[in-house]
Design a protein around this motif. Structure first.
Motif, mmCIF file in Angstrom:
data_model
loop_
_atom_site.group_PDB
_atom_site.id
_atom_site.type_symbol
_atom_site.label_atom_id
_atom_site.label_comp_id
_atom_site.label_asym_id
_atom_site.label_seq_id
_atom_site.Cartn_x
_atom_site.Cartn_y
_atom_site.Cartn_z
ATOM 1 N N ASN A 165 0.819 -1.206 0.000
ATOM 2 C CA ASN A 165 0.000 0.000 0.000
ATOM 3 C C ASN A 165 0.855 1.259 0.000
ATOM 4 O O ASN A 165 0.437 2.285 -0.530
ATOM 5 C CB ASN A 165 -0.950 0.005 1.191
ATOM 6 N N ALA A 166 2.041 1.199 0.572
ATOM 7 C CA ALA A 166 2.916 2.368 0.568
ATOM 8 C C ALA A 166 3.349 2.709 -0.851
ATOM 9 O O ALA A 166 3.446 3.887 -1.210
ATOM 10 C CB ALA A 166 4.138 2.120 1.452
ATOM 11 N N TRP A 167 3.609 1.696 -1.682
ATOM 12 C CA TRP A 167 3.965 1.954 -3.079
ATOM 13 C C TRP A 167 2.802 2.596 -3.821
ATOM 14 O O TRP A 167 3.004 3.532 -4.597
ATOM 15 C CB TRP A 167 4.378 0.659 -3.778
ATOM 16 N N LEU A 168 1.603 2.108 -3.559
ATOM 17 C CA LEU A 168 0.429 2.666 -4.217
ATOM 18 C C LEU A 168 0.190 4.104 -3.765
ATOM 19 O O LEU A 168 -0.126 4.974 -4.583
ATOM 20 C CB LEU A 168 -0.797 1.799 -3.917
ATOM 21 N N LEU A 169 0.375 4.361 -2.483
ATOM 22 C CA LEU A 169 0.194 5.724 -1.977
ATOM 23 C C LEU A 169 1.263 6.671 -2.520
ATOM 24 O O LEU A 169 0.963 7.823 -2.844
ATOM 25 C CB LEU A 169 0.215 5.727 -0.450
ATOM 26 N N SER A 170 2.485 6.191 -2.626
ATOM 27 C CA SER A 170 3.528 7.062 -3.175
ATOM 28 C C SER A 170 3.269 7.343 -4.652
ATOM 29 O O SER A 170 3.466 8.460 -5.119
ATOM 30 C CB SER A 170 4.916 6.454 -2.966
ATOM 31 N N TRP A 171 2.781 6.343 -5.393
ATOM 32 C CA TRP A 171 2.437 6.577 -6.796
ATOM 33 C C TRP A 171 1.312 7.610 -6.897
ATOM 34 O O TRP A 171 1.375 8.529 -7.721
ATOM 35 C CB TRP A 171 2.013 5.272 -7.474
ATOM 36 N N ALA A 172 0.286 7.467 -6.073
ATOM 37 C CA ALA A 172 -0.840 8.407 -6.095
ATOM 38 C C ALA A 172 -0.371 9.823 -5.739
ATOM 39 O O ALA A 172 -0.787 10.797 -6.377
ATOM 40 C CB ALA A 172 -1.931 7.951 -5.139
ATOM 41 N N PHE A 173 0.499 9.937 -4.749
ATOM 42 C CA PHE A 173 1.009 11.248 -4.349
ATOM 43 C C PHE A 173 1.791 11.903 -5.489
ATOM 44 O O PHE A 173 1.560 13.065 -5.820
ATOM 45 C CB PHE A 173 1.897 11.115 -3.105
ATOM 46 N N PHE A 174 2.709 11.164 -6.089
ATOM 47 C CA PHE A 174 3.520 11.750 -7.159
ATOM 48 C C PHE A 174 2.689 12.016 -8.415
ATOM 49 O O PHE A 174 2.963 12.971 -9.146
ATOM 50 C CB PHE A 174 4.731 10.866 -7.465
ATOM 51 N N THR A 175 1.672 11.209 -8.657
ATOM 52 C CA THR A 175 0.780 11.480 -9.782
ATOM 53 C C THR A 175 0.023 12.784 -9.559
ATOM 54 O O THR A 175 -0.110 13.600 -10.485
ATOM 55 C CB THR A 175 -0.202 10.313 -9.980
ATOM 56 N N GLN A 176 -0.466 12.990 -8.360
ATOM 57 C CA GLN A 176 -1.156 14.241 -8.042
ATOM 58 C C GLN A 176 -0.214 15.439 -8.154
ATOM 59 O O GLN A 176 -0.602 16.502 -8.637
ATOM 60 C CB GLN A 176 -1.762 14.179 -6.639
ATOM 61 N N LEU A 177 1.013 15.258 -7.721
ATOM 62 C CA LEU A 177 2.003 16.331 -7.802
ATOM 63 C C LEU A 177 2.299 16.694 -9.263
ATOM 64 O O LEU A 177 2.334 17.881 -9.617
ATOM 65 C CB LEU A 177 3.281 15.886 -7.086
ATOM 66 N N ILE A 178 2.481 15.684 -10.099
ATOM 67 C CA ILE A 178 2.741 15.925 -11.520
ATOM 68 C C ILE A 178 1.535 16.599 -12.166
ATOM 69 O O ILE A 178 1.677 17.578 -12.916
ATOM 70 C CB ILE A 178 3.087 14.599 -12.238
ATOM 71 N N ALA A 179 0.342 16.094 -11.885
ATOM 72 C CA ALA A 179 -0.870 16.669 -12.478
ATOM 73 C C ALA A 179 -1.077 18.121 -12.041
ATOM 74 O O ALA A 179 -1.462 18.963 -12.858
ATOM 75 C CB ALA A 179 -2.088 15.818 -12.112
ATOM 76 N N ALA A 180 -0.812 18.414 -10.787
ATOM 77 C CA ALA A 180 -0.962 19.791 -10.308
ATOM 78 C C ALA A 180 0.032 20.722 -10.993
ATOM 79 O O ALA A 180 -0.329 21.835 -11.401
ATOM 80 C CB ALA A 180 -0.779 19.837 -8.791
ATOM 81 N N GLU A 181 1.278 20.265 -11.126
ATOM 82 C CA GLU A 181 2.285 21.083 -11.804
ATOM 83 C C GLU A 181 1.879 21.359 -13.245
ATOM 84 O O GLU A 181 1.948 22.500 -13.718
ATOM 85 C CB GLU A 181 3.642 20.378 -11.780
ATOM 86 N N VAL A 182 1.438 20.328 -13.938
ATOM 87 C CA VAL A 182 1.044 20.468 -15.340
ATOM 88 C C VAL A 182 -0.176 21.383 -15.456
ATOM 89 O O VAL A 182 -0.228 22.265 -16.324
ATOM 90 C CB VAL A 182 0.772 19.083 -15.965
ATOM 91 N N PHE A 183 -1.154 21.204 -14.589
ATOM 92 C CA PHE A 183 -2.364 22.021 -14.652
ATOM 93 C C PHE A 183 -2.058 23.494 -14.406
ATOM 94 O O PHE A 183 -2.523 24.359 -15.151
ATOM 95 C CB PHE A 183 -3.393 21.504 -13.642
ATOM 96 N N VAL A 184 -1.266 23.784 -13.392
ATOM 97 C CA VAL A 184 -0.935 25.178 -13.095
ATOM 98 C C VAL A 184 -0.139 25.806 -14.236
ATOM 99 O O VAL A 184 -0.419 26.941 -14.650
ATOM 100 C CB VAL A 184 -0.174 25.283 -11.746
ATOM 101 N N ALA A 185 0.830 25.090 -14.767
ATOM 102 C CA ALA A 185 1.620 25.623 -15.880
ATOM 103 C C ALA A 185 0.745 25.870 -17.104
ATOM 104 O O ALA A 185 0.905 26.882 -17.797
ATOM 105 C CB ALA A 185 2.757 24.661 -16.229
ATOM 106 N N ALA A 186 -0.186 24.961 -17.375
ATOM 107 C CA ALA A 186 -1.077 25.131 -18.532
ATOM 108 C C ALA A 186 -2.005 26.329 -18.347
ATOM 109 O O ALA A 186 -2.234 27.105 -19.283
ATOM 110 C CB ALA A 186 -1.886 23.863 -18.765
ATOM 111 N N VAL A 187 -2.540 26.502 -17.146
ATOM 112 C CA VAL A 187 -3.434 27.631 -16.883
ATOM 113 C C VAL A 187 -2.673 28.953 -17.010
ATOM 114 O O VAL A 187 -3.179 29.913 -17.610
ATOM 115 C CB VAL A 187 -4.088 27.495 -15.491
#
Length: 154
Positions: free
Chosen positions: A112-134
């Motif tokens: 579960n720690a691997w899954l949580l770390s993947w989810a965290f980094f996915t959210q981080l990447i998506a937030a960075e991309v979304f803010v840069a695009a906006v």
């Protein structure tokens, strides 16, 4: 030439639009492969050492973040807001998931720690991309200006 590279993609012919989008997704994948190693498993620092080291470096993460930031800004400026997320954020998140799932990991209790770390980094990447695009969309010419540019070129 610069004007053609920065013009909104919806004004371009469909083969150029899709070729540009496929190239963007490929560049996003290439940035991931160049900046992060495929095998993310930790290794002992030296033989019989209790300290572990990882092949992921801080500099690699920074370069990946910068590459994704630039790609997100470019596609945020040229395309609809959903495309940067699909083209720039999804490929590295998918590759990270596959990488975490395919290498031998820790005991089952840590799965579960691997899954949580993947989810965290996915959210981080998506937030960075979304803010840069906006932010990049703020530098697009207004619709009336685009119509004038198109009418001038026709």
């Amino acid at each position: 030439m610069t004007e053609k590279l920065l013009r909104p993609l919806r004004t371009r012919p469909w083969p150029e639009r899709w070729l540009t989008r496929v190239l963007g997704a490929a560049l996003s994948c290439a940035a991931y492969f160049l900046c992060l190693p495929w095998d993310l498993s930790n290794r002992p620092e030296t033989e019989n050492s209790t300290l572990e080291t990882t092949p992921v470096t801080g500099l690699g993460v920074v370069f990946l973040a910068l590459a994704l930031l630039l790609l997100a800004a470019y596609f945020g400026h040229r395309d609809a807001l959903a495309w940067p997320l699909l083209l720039v954020a999804v490929p590295p998140a998918t590759l990270l998931y596959v990488s975490l799932r395919t290498h031998p990991g820790p005991p089952d209790g840590f799965a579960n720690a691997w899954l949580l770390s993947w989810a965290f980094f996915t959210q981080l990447i998506a937030a960075e991309v979304f803010v840069a695009a906006v932010v990049a969309r703020q530098f697009r010419p207004h619709l009336a200006d685009e119509d004038l540019i198109l009418a001038h070129h026709l």
